[in-house]
Enzyme design. Sequence first.
Site, PDB file in Angstrom:
ATOM      1  CD  GLU A 153      21.906  47.512  26.415  1.00  0.00           C
ATOM      2  OE1 GLU A 153      22.382  46.714  25.597  1.00  0.00           O
ATOM      3  OE2 GLU A 153      22.001  47.348  27.656  1.00  0.00           O
ATOM      4  CB  CYS A 162      25.013  43.452  16.438  1.00  0.00           C
ATOM      5  SG  CYS A 162      23.276  43.146  16.603  1.00  0.00           S
ATOM      6  CG  HIS A 180      19.841  46.206  21.408  1.00  0.00           C
ATOM      7  ND1 HIS A 180      20.878  45.306  21.267  1.00  0.00           N
ATOM      8  CD2 HIS A 180      19.987  46.746  22.635  1.00  0.00           C
ATOM      9  CE1 HIS A 180      21.616  45.301  22.364  1.00  0.00           C
ATOM     10  NE2 HIS A 180      21.101  46.158  23.211  1.00  0.00           N
TER      11      HIS A 180
HETATM   12  O1  SUG Z   1      23.670  42.183  24.270  1.00  0.00           O
HETATM   13  N1  SUG Z   1      24.398  38.997  22.989  1.00  0.00           N
HETATM   14  C1  SUG Z   1      24.334  40.425  22.793  1.00  0.00           C
HETATM   15  C2  SUG Z   1      23.912  40.728  21.393  1.00  0.00           C
HETATM   16  C3  SUG Z   1      24.028  42.199  21.082  1.00  0.00           C
HETATM   17  C4  SUG Z   1      23.404  42.548  19.777  1.00  0.00           C
HETATM   18  N2  SUG Z   1      23.593  43.905  19.507  1.00  0.00           N
HETATM   19  C5  SUG Z   1      22.720  44.704  18.851  1.00  0.00           C
HETATM   20  N3  SUG Z   1      21.493  44.319  18.621  1.00  0.00           N
HETATM   21  N4  SUG Z   1      23.122  45.860  18.494  1.00  0.00           N
HETATM   22  C6  SUG Z   1      23.385  41.071  23.810  1.00  0.00           C
HETATM   23  O2  SUG Z   1      22.358  40.459  24.120  1.00  0.00           O
HETATM   24  C7  SUG Z   1      24.948  36.980  24.210  1.00  0.00           C
HETATM   25  C8  SUG Z   1      26.136  36.418  24.937  1.00  0.00           C
HETATM   26  C9  SUG Z   1      25.957  34.980  25.335  1.00  0.00           C
HETATM   27  O3  SUG Z   1      24.827  34.548  25.596  1.00  0.00           O
HETATM   28  O4  SUG Z   1      26.986  34.263  25.402  1.00  0.00           O
HETATM   29  C10 SUG Z   1      24.990  38.485  24.066  1.00  0.00           C
HETATM   30  O5  SUG Z   1      25.532  39.161  24.917  1.00  0.00           O
END
Ligand code: SUG
Length: 448
Positions: free
Chosen positions: A174, A371, A250
């Site tokens: 990730e 993020c 994460h």
């Molecule tokens: O991968 N949300 C992302 C959020 C990523 C956050 N990044 C870090 N913590 N670095 C994920 O879960 C949600 C999309 C939706 O539900 O429409 C989403 O992909």
Amino acid sequence: MKSFEVNFDGLVGPTHNYGGLSFGNVASQSNSQQASNPKEAALQGLEKMKALMDMGFVQGVLAPQERPDVAALRSVGFGGSDAQVIERAAKEAMPLLVASCSASSMWVANAATVSPSADTADGRVHFTAANLNCKFHRSIEHPTTSRVLGAMFADQDHFAHHAALPAVAQFGDEGAANHTRFCRDYGEAGVEFFVYGRSAFDSRYPAPQKYPARQTLEASQAVARLHGLSDEGVVFAQQNPAVIDQGVFHNDVIAVGNGELLFHHQDAFLNTEQTLAELHSKLAARGANFQSISVPRDQVAVEDAVRSYLFNSQLLTRDNGSMLLIVPEECRANPRVWQYLQGLIASAGPIAEVKVFDLKQSMQNGGGPACLRLRVALNEKELSAVNPGVIMTPALYETLTQWVSKHYRDALRENDLADPQLLIECRTALDELTHILNLGSVYPFQIN
Ligand code: SUG
């Protein structure tokens, strides 16, 4: 030579929506099906970029991706013209259409893992695009991510790019969301801290029971090998599986580091004492004085950390050496978190100031300030080798806000994703963007 940490923020794409796509990410699941506002989302992100630029930080921008991803839909059997592909997917497999429309590439902390040149064997800055293979909607990001990063960091004398790891869960990666770098100065050799959720090949490691552990130990080790990091320059640590089961999908949802400082929740890691001791001794060997701030669970519960995104903050070093914490508005709305932050500032420790930003559109999908940015530590020479089109300036900020206002919708619901016009709007906007950012041809519609 002077060196900097440059934050490249993901520009929110025109299809930003709440698809409920990320099992294990509390915000994504609880805001599913709400109407989104892509225009507001992109402007909120640009506002943060401008504010950091105005404070004197070097700020960059990372382009969004082409969505809906028609090629991804074709790969699972939908055929015909682009409009027919979308129409058929909407009729037969709406969840797949929603996944192919996600603007999730905005969370560029997940785009790649980056190792600065001072840490790597060949003295170049190394990038490994993250395979993000835990979720279909994110697993389709890395080919375009690689092309965009290649167009931003094209000079092979300074920059080395690695393709995403094998696309299986055993190598689930990730990117920088589970990677932090500590150092005395950005230009000096540091210690890279890889946090994994489980081991894929060794059953002695514990694993979460309810939600997936997206990052494996083997993926983190592979990235360290590809980047040519030395044993003295890395620490691997397991995330506490119990917090993954509480929504910490994460490590950057429960810890953030910068310079010589790690700011983390008491329950973030499995073997906290051992991990901190290893960081301390490896940094000491580099002449650095590692410090950590552990936030006690009786002041901020894990649930409060997940809801407020206290640790998904940006920890930045100001010119005078003190640190600034960039937090989302949700931290001010949570009385326990806000009280903790007041105490932190009053304690006269390394974090001297907190600044609050409204990033609600992204936060509702589980994406906070940290993020939204990919950190790249660069020395002066490397910075001058970066494509200047992606470095934020007052003029670029103006151009991008106008570009967003011209092309983005201010409301998007699930039904709208079935509108073939959305693909045309997205392609028109991105074609213009590649000229604004001087990226060349990076999108499937431009190269096929
Ligand atoms: O991968 N949300 C992302 C959020 C990523 C956050 N990044 C870090 N913590 N670095 C994920 O879960 C949600 C999309 C939706 O539900 O429409 C989403 O992909």
